[in-house]
Design a protein around this motif. Structure first.
Motif, PDB file in Angstrom:
ATOM      1  N   LEU A  96       0.598  -1.221  -0.002  1.00 20.61           N
ATOM      2  CA  LEU A  96      -0.009  -0.006   0.012  1.00 20.61           C
ATOM      3  C   LEU A  96       0.764   1.226   0.076  1.00 20.61           C
ATOM      4  CD1 LEU A  96      -2.675   1.478  -0.020  1.00 20.61           C
ATOM      5  CD2 LEU A  96      -2.807   1.093   2.607  1.00 20.61           C
ATOM      6  N   ALA A  97       2.189   1.204   0.814  1.00 20.78           N
ATOM      7  CA  ALA A  97       2.912   2.394   0.810  1.00 20.78           C
ATOM      8  C   ALA A  97       3.428   2.672  -0.602  1.00 20.78           C
ATOM      9  CB  ALA A  97       4.071   2.278   1.642  1.00 20.78           C
ATOM     10  N   ALA A  98       3.729   1.580  -1.328  1.00 23.67           N
ATOM     11  CA  ALA A  98       4.305   1.791  -2.612  1.00 23.67           C
ATOM     12  C   ALA A  98       3.188   2.210  -3.540  1.00 23.67           C
ATOM     13  CB  ALA A  98       4.799   0.454  -3.347  1.00 23.67           C
ATOM     14  N   PHE A  99       1.945   1.671  -3.531  1.00 21.28           N
ATOM     15  CA  PHE A  99       0.920   2.358  -4.242  1.00 21.28           C
ATOM     16  C   PHE A  99       0.701   3.975  -3.806  1.00 21.28           C
ATOM     17  CE2 PHE A  99      -3.387   3.578  -4.817  1.00 21.28           C
ATOM     18  CZ  PHE A  99      -4.059   2.982  -6.088  1.00 21.28           C
ATOM     19  N   LEU A 100       0.679   4.349  -2.804  1.00 26.05           N
ATOM     20  CA  LEU A 100       0.309   5.535  -2.479  1.00 26.05           C
ATOM     21  C   LEU A 100       1.520   6.606  -2.945  1.00 26.05           C
ATOM     22  CD1 LEU A 100      -1.219   5.024   1.310  1.00 26.05           C
ATOM     23  CD2 LEU A 100      -2.316   5.772  -0.984  1.00 26.05           C
ATOM     24  N   SER A 101       2.893   5.998  -2.849  1.00 26.53           N
ATOM     25  CA  SER A 101       3.806   7.043  -3.346  1.00 26.53           C
ATOM     26  C   SER A 101       3.735   6.918  -4.896  1.00 26.53           C
ATOM     27  CB  SER A 101       5.296   6.263  -3.158  1.00 26.53           C
ATOM     28  OG  SER A 101       5.423   5.055  -3.828  1.00 26.53           O
ATOM     29  N   PHE A 102       2.941   6.332  -5.502  1.00 23.49           N
ATOM     30  CA  PHE A 102       3.011   6.385  -7.193  1.00 23.49           C
ATOM     31  C   PHE A 102       1.636   6.932  -7.558  1.00 23.49           C
ATOM     32  CE2 PHE A 102       1.718   3.939 -10.900  1.00 23.49           C
ATOM     33  CZ  PHE A 102       2.362   4.568 -11.904  1.00 23.49           C
ATOM     34  N   SER A 103       0.381   6.434  -7.008  1.00 20.41           N
ATOM     35  CA  SER A 103      -0.898   6.943  -7.650  1.00 20.41           C
ATOM     36  C   SER A 103      -1.200   8.131  -7.358  1.00 20.41           C
ATOM     37  CB  SER A 103      -1.775   5.880  -7.255  1.00 20.41           C
ATOM     38  OG  SER A 103      -3.008   6.290  -7.681  1.00 20.41           O
ATOM     39  N   PRO A 104      -1.629   9.132  -8.320  1.00 20.93           N
ATOM     40  CA  PRO A 104      -2.083  10.402  -7.910  1.00 20.93           C
ATOM     41  C   PRO A 104      -3.657  10.640  -7.724  1.00 20.93           C
ATOM     42  CG  PRO A 104      -1.934  10.275 -10.429  1.00 20.93           C
ATOM     43  CD  PRO A 104      -1.330   9.066  -9.821  1.00 20.93           C
ATOM     44  N   VAL A 105      -4.507   9.806  -8.186  1.00 17.07           N
ATOM     45  CA  VAL A 105      -5.806   9.738  -8.125  1.00 17.07           C
ATOM     46  C   VAL A 105      -6.479   8.478  -7.774  1.00 17.07           C
ATOM     47  CG1 VAL A 105      -6.219   9.738 -10.604  1.00 17.07           C
ATOM     48  CG2 VAL A 105      -7.696  10.668  -9.155  1.00 17.07           C
ATOM     49  N   TYR A 106      -7.012   8.298  -6.633  1.00 17.49           N
ATOM     50  CA  TYR A 106      -7.535   6.860  -6.345  1.00 17.49           C
ATOM     51  C   TYR A 106      -8.798   7.194  -5.237  1.00 17.49           C
ATOM     52  CZ  TYR A 106      -4.496   8.520  -2.333  1.00 17.49           C
ATOM     53  OH  TYR A 106      -3.944   8.928  -1.431  1.00 17.49           O
ATOM     54  N   ARG A 107      -9.377   5.936  -5.126  1.00 17.88           N
ATOM     55  CA  ARG A 107     -10.549   6.031  -4.055  1.00 17.88           C
ATOM     56  C   ARG A 107     -10.153   4.844  -3.350  1.00 17.88           C
ATOM     57  NH1 ARG A 107     -14.686   2.490  -4.974  1.00 17.88           N
ATOM     58  NH2 ARG A 107     -14.592   1.159  -7.048  1.00 17.88           N
ATOM     59  N   TRP A 108     -10.844   4.852  -2.151  1.00 19.86           N
ATOM     60  CA  TRP A 108     -10.523   3.756  -1.008  1.00 19.86           C
ATOM     61  C   TRP A 108     -11.868   3.024  -0.667  1.00 19.86           C
ATOM     62  CZ3 TRP A 108     -13.025   4.566   3.548  1.00 19.86           C
ATOM     63  CH2 TRP A 108     -13.484   5.949   4.028  1.00 19.86           C
ATOM     64  N   GLU A 109     -11.291   1.890  -0.052  1.00 15.50           N
ATOM     65  CA  GLU A 109     -12.863   1.138   0.613  1.00 15.50           C
ATOM     66  C   GLU A 109     -12.293   0.448   1.779  1.00 15.50           C
ATOM     67  OE1 GLU A 109     -14.784   0.049  -3.781  1.00 15.50           O
ATOM     68  OE2 GLU A 109     -13.902  -1.722  -2.679  1.00 15.50           O
ATOM     69  N   ILE A 110     -12.955   0.282   2.840  1.00 13.83           N
ATOM     70  CA  ILE A 110     -12.925  -0.661   3.832  1.00 13.83           C
ATOM     71  C   ILE A 110     -14.071  -1.739   3.660  1.00 13.83           C
ATOM     72  CG2 ILE A 110     -12.925  -0.924   6.202  1.00 13.83           C
ATOM     73  CD1 ILE A 110     -11.575   1.942   6.286  1.00 13.83           C
ATOM     74  N   HIS A 111     -13.602  -2.944   3.913  1.00 17.71           N
ATOM     75  CA  HIS A 111     -14.651  -4.085   4.103  1.00 17.71           C
ATOM     76  C   HIS A 111     -14.553  -4.914   5.330  1.00 17.71           C
ATOM     77  CE1 HIS A 111     -15.742  -3.481  -0.355  1.00 17.71           C
ATOM     78  NE2 HIS A 111     -14.682  -3.297  -0.436  1.00 17.71           N
TER      79      HIS A 111
END
Length: 325
Positions: A252-267
């Motif tokens: 997740l840390a790698a994803f957040l360092s790279f992606s400029p636009v995203y949405r999140w979900e908690i299940h």
């Protein structure tokens, strides 16, 4: 750009170098320069080896330091010194054209949606102009045509000068297309904050991720018409223990360092939680394939995670393995 196009660019720059009489009249030097441009046009992508480790390492490092400002000079020096000792010819000419090849590699990578961290060490910001697809058929074919003409006896210098004049015009056209799309989006969404364009392999089709004050819009521009495909409410990431724990996971840390636009979900399930972040730049057949998922037990211990490209929920479950949902 893709590996194949970078290879063709290496040949093209080696041909363009023959405009220099010193290179054109010295076969040994011409050969050394061609090897320099070929290797230089590939060298920055050596970081692809991180893919062998895992996706998190790859995402964090690909097009990072290997595409940085210091790397331009480091690659040039390593390649040129090696070729100087092999060919015992002009170090200056080999170094100059190797530097050009490395610089062109980094420069053209800036124009796609993935981008590079070309401003390092001054900034870790991803520079992604979103004008050219990672593989652009027109760029590939024009380079290939130039090489065919060269092999059939046409002057290498003039041939590839013509190739790059055509490509400069092509980049200008693509830039104007992108700006026209952005103007339409600003008319559609007066409160627009950010527009990310992702050119496809098709000439007149672009994927779009638009951020406004309250929503994310995923759209497609096709033949001058813009269609909104999905709308998501823009929700700040909550400051809660489950999210804070998930952020400690390397995927997740790698994803957040790279992606400029995203949405999140908690299940929440009977025996675990799942935190999912979804990159909105990429949409394929109603699915968003670039994700980061972290699964935690009820005590908030991370038990499984994944980041990368996945094109079905079934395959994602197989990647996570430890906990089925």
């Amino acid at each position: 750009m893709d590996t194949g196009t970078h290879v063709l660019m290496g040949f093209a720059l080696g041909g363009l170098a023959t405009f220099d009489p010193a290179i054109a009249n010295d076969p040994t030097l011409a050969h050394a320069v061609l090897i320099g441009t070929l290797v230089g046009s590939q060298a920055p992508d050596i970081d692809t080896v991180f893919k062998l480790k895992n996706n998190a390492k790859y995402i964090r490092n690909h097009r990072g330091m290997t595409h940085s400002i210091p790397a331009l000079f480091i690659w040039t020096l390593l390649i040129s010194v090696t070729l100087f000792y092999i060919y015992d010819t002009s170090f200056f000419h080999v170094a100059l054209w190797t530097f050009i090849a490395v610089s062109v590699h980094v420069f053209v990578d800036i124009f796609n949606s993935y981008g590079t961290q070309a401003l390092r060490p001054f900034s870790k910001k991803w520079v992604a102009l979103g004008i050219i697809n990672t593989f652009d058929p027109f760029i590939f074919i024009v380079h290939l045509a130039g090489i065919v003409l060269w092999l059939n006896g046409h002057h290498a210098g003039y041939t590839f000068l013509a190739v790059y004049v055509v490509l400069i015009g092509y980049y200008i056209i693509r830039f104007r297309q992108q700006q026209a799309i952005k103007r339409k989006l600003k008319q559609m969404f007066p409160d627009v904050e950010q527009v990310i364009t992702v050119p496809t392999i098709k000439w007149n089709e672009w994927h779009l991720a638009v951020t406004t004050s309250n929503h994310f819009y995923v759209a497609r521009a096709q033949n001058g018409t813009i269609d909104v495909l999905d709308i998501f409410e823009k929700c700040p990431i909550p400051d809660i223990p489950i999210i804070e724990k998930a952020k400690q996971d390397e995927n997740l840390a790698a994803f957040l360092s790279f992606s400029p636009v995203y949405r999140w979900e908690i299940h929440e399930y009977n025996d675990h939680y799942e935190v999912r972040f979804i990159d909105l730049r990429y949409r394929s057949k109603n699915y968003y394939p670039f994700v980061a998922v972290v699964q935690l037990d009820l005590d908030l211990n991370i038990v499984s995670s994944y980041t990368g490209w996945i094109f079905s929920e079934k395959k994602l479950r197989k990647k996570l393995e430890l906990i089925p949902s």
